[in-house]
Design an enzyme around this catalytic site. Sequence first.
Site, PDB file in Angstrom:
ATOM      1  N   ASN A  11       0.762  -0.862   0.416  1.00 43.71           N
ATOM      2  CA  ASN A  11      -0.495  -0.195  -0.058  1.00 43.71           C
ATOM      3  C   ASN A  11       0.717   1.165   0.522  1.00 43.71           C
ATOM      4  OD1 ASN A  11      -1.910   2.334   0.427  1.00 43.71           O
ATOM      5  ND2 ASN A  11      -2.196   1.813   2.720  1.00 43.71           N
ATOM      6  N   LYS A  13      -0.243   4.444  -0.331  1.00 42.32           N
ATOM      7  CA  LYS A  13      -0.781   5.723   0.045  1.00 42.32           C
ATOM      8  C   LYS A  13      -0.591   6.516  -0.316  1.00 42.32           C
ATOM      9  CE  LYS A  13       0.623   3.567   4.243  1.00 42.32           C
ATOM     10  NZ  LYS A  13       0.522   3.577   6.254  1.00 42.32           N
ATOM     11  N   HIS A  96      -9.315   0.863   5.069  1.00 43.12           N
ATOM     12  CA  HIS A  96      -7.836   1.025   5.427  1.00 43.12           C
ATOM     13  C   HIS A  96      -7.703   1.778   7.016  1.00 43.12           C
ATOM     14  CE1 HIS A  96      -3.977   2.052   5.758  1.00 43.12           C
ATOM     15  NE2 HIS A  96      -3.528   1.011   5.601  1.00 43.12           N
ATOM     16  N   GLU A  98      -6.829   4.400   7.776  1.00 52.83           N
ATOM     17  CA  GLU A  98      -6.261   6.132   7.605  1.00 52.83           C
ATOM     18  C   GLU A  98      -7.991   6.490   7.076  1.00 52.83           C
ATOM     19  OE1 GLU A  98      -2.629   5.871   5.120  1.00 52.83           O
ATOM     20  OE2 GLU A  98      -1.990   5.170   7.514  1.00 52.83           O
ATOM     21  N   GLU A 167      -5.519  -5.060  10.529  1.00 54.42           N
ATOM     22  CA  GLU A 167      -4.210  -3.951  10.904  1.00 54.42           C
ATOM     23  C   GLU A 167      -4.320  -2.873  12.366  1.00 54.42           C
ATOM     24  OE1 GLU A 167      -1.699  -2.930   6.938  1.00 54.42           O
ATOM     25  OE2 GLU A 167      -3.887  -1.490   6.503  1.00 54.42           O
ATOM     26  N   GLY A 173       2.757   2.767  10.794  1.00 45.56           N
ATOM     27  CA  GLY A 173       3.382   3.362  10.592  1.00 45.56           C
ATOM     28  C   GLY A 173       4.395   3.705  11.549  1.00 45.56           C
ATOM     29  N   SER A 213       4.262  -1.553  10.448  1.00 46.20           N
ATOM     30  CA  SER A 213       4.919  -1.880  10.522  1.00 46.20           C
ATOM     31  C   SER A 213       6.055  -2.857   9.975  1.00 46.20           C
ATOM     32  CB  SER A 213       5.642  -1.585  11.589  1.00 46.20           C
ATOM     33  OG  SER A 213       4.868   0.139  12.277  1.00 46.20           O
TER      34      SER A 213
HETATM   35  C1  PEP Z   1      -0.653  -0.055   5.794  1.00 43.47           C
HETATM   36  O1  PEP Z   1      -0.377   1.498   5.734  1.00 43.47           O
HETATM   37  O2  PEP Z   1      -1.234  -0.245   5.656  1.00 43.47           O
HETATM   38  C2  PEP Z   1       0.855  -0.039   6.512  1.00 43.47           C
HETATM   39  C3  PEP Z   1       0.709  -1.484   7.157  1.00 43.47           C
HETATM   40  O3  PEP Z   1       1.343   0.473   6.960  1.00 43.47           O
HETATM   41  P1  PEP Z   1       3.068   0.231   7.583  1.00 43.47           P
HETATM   42  O4  PEP Z   1       3.083  -1.402   6.701  1.00 43.47           O
HETATM   43  O5  PEP Z   1       3.933   1.092   6.839  1.00 43.47           O
HETATM   44  O6  PEP Z   1       3.252   0.557   9.120  1.00 43.47           O
END
Ligand code: PEP
Length: 250
Positions: A11, A13, A96, A98, A167, A173, A213
Site C-alpha cells: 500500500n 498510500k 483501511h 486511515e 492491521e 506507520g 510496520s
Molecule cells: C498500511 O498502510 O497498511 C501499513 C501497514 O503501513 P506500515 O507498513 O507503514 O505500517
Amino acid sequence: MASRRFFVGGNWKMNCDVNKANSILEFLNSGEMSKDTEVVVSPPSLYVSYIKQNLKADNVTVAVQNCHTATSGAFTGEISAEMAADVGCQWVILGHSERRHKFGESDELIGQKVKHVLEATKLGVIACIGELLEEREKNETMSVCARQMKAIADNVSDWSKVVIAYEPVWAIGTGKVATPDQAQEVHDEVRKWLEANVSKEVADSTRILYGGSVNAANCKELSKKPDVDGFLVGGASLKPDFVQIVNAKL
Ligand code: PEP
C-alpha cells in the site's frame, strides 16, 4: 485444511511521483520474487495506468486504495470500482484504518463498498480491520474486530474474492510491529469468527494478512505463524525490502 496462497500487498498510500514510481518499478521488475506468493501493489490511483504499463513482473497485480459505492455520477474527487477494473486493476483495498480514522468511514459505509465491488465488478477486496491502542488496552481488540468483520461479512457475496487484513492501528506507520504471538492470537480469533459466523470452508480458505510496520527484518518470524497468510505493507513497500517481504516464506 485448505491451502492458502501467501499474499503480500504493498500500500503506497499517498506517496509517489513518476521518479519514485520508476524506482519502485525497478525492484518489482528485477527482483526475484517467489511465484508462490500472490503480489499486489497499490499506487495512488493517478499512477495506476503508468504502473500497469511499466510493470513486467507477471505475478504482480494492481489495486486501488479505495473506491466509491456508486458506478459513476456527481461525486467530485471520487473513483469507482468499475473505473479501477476498466484500467486493469484486480483488487481494491477497503476499510483501511486511515480511511476509517482520518476520513470518518463507518463500518456501514465500508460494508456498502464491499457489497458494490463484489456485486458489480470482478475485483477482489482486501478488507482491513483492526483496533486502536486504547481499544487494545481496554481488552476490546476482538470485540472491535468482530464488529468490523460483521459489517464486511454481511456484504460478501463471494468469499473467494476477499482477503482480510488485520492491521492494529497502533502498529501502522509507527515502527511498533505486533509480535508474532500478538498477530497469531488475533488471526486465530478472526478465523474462529469466520467459522462461527460464515462457514468452516470460508474460515479455512480465507487469507488473513497482518499489517503494521512489517519490514524485511521482522517478516520471517511473523510468516511462521500458522494463521498469518501474508502481509499488507505500507512504508516498506516503497523500498527494495518489499521483495524480501514477498519472499518471507523462503
Ligand atoms: C498500511 O498502510 O497498511 C501499513 C501497514 O503501513 P506500515 O507498513 O507503514 O505500517
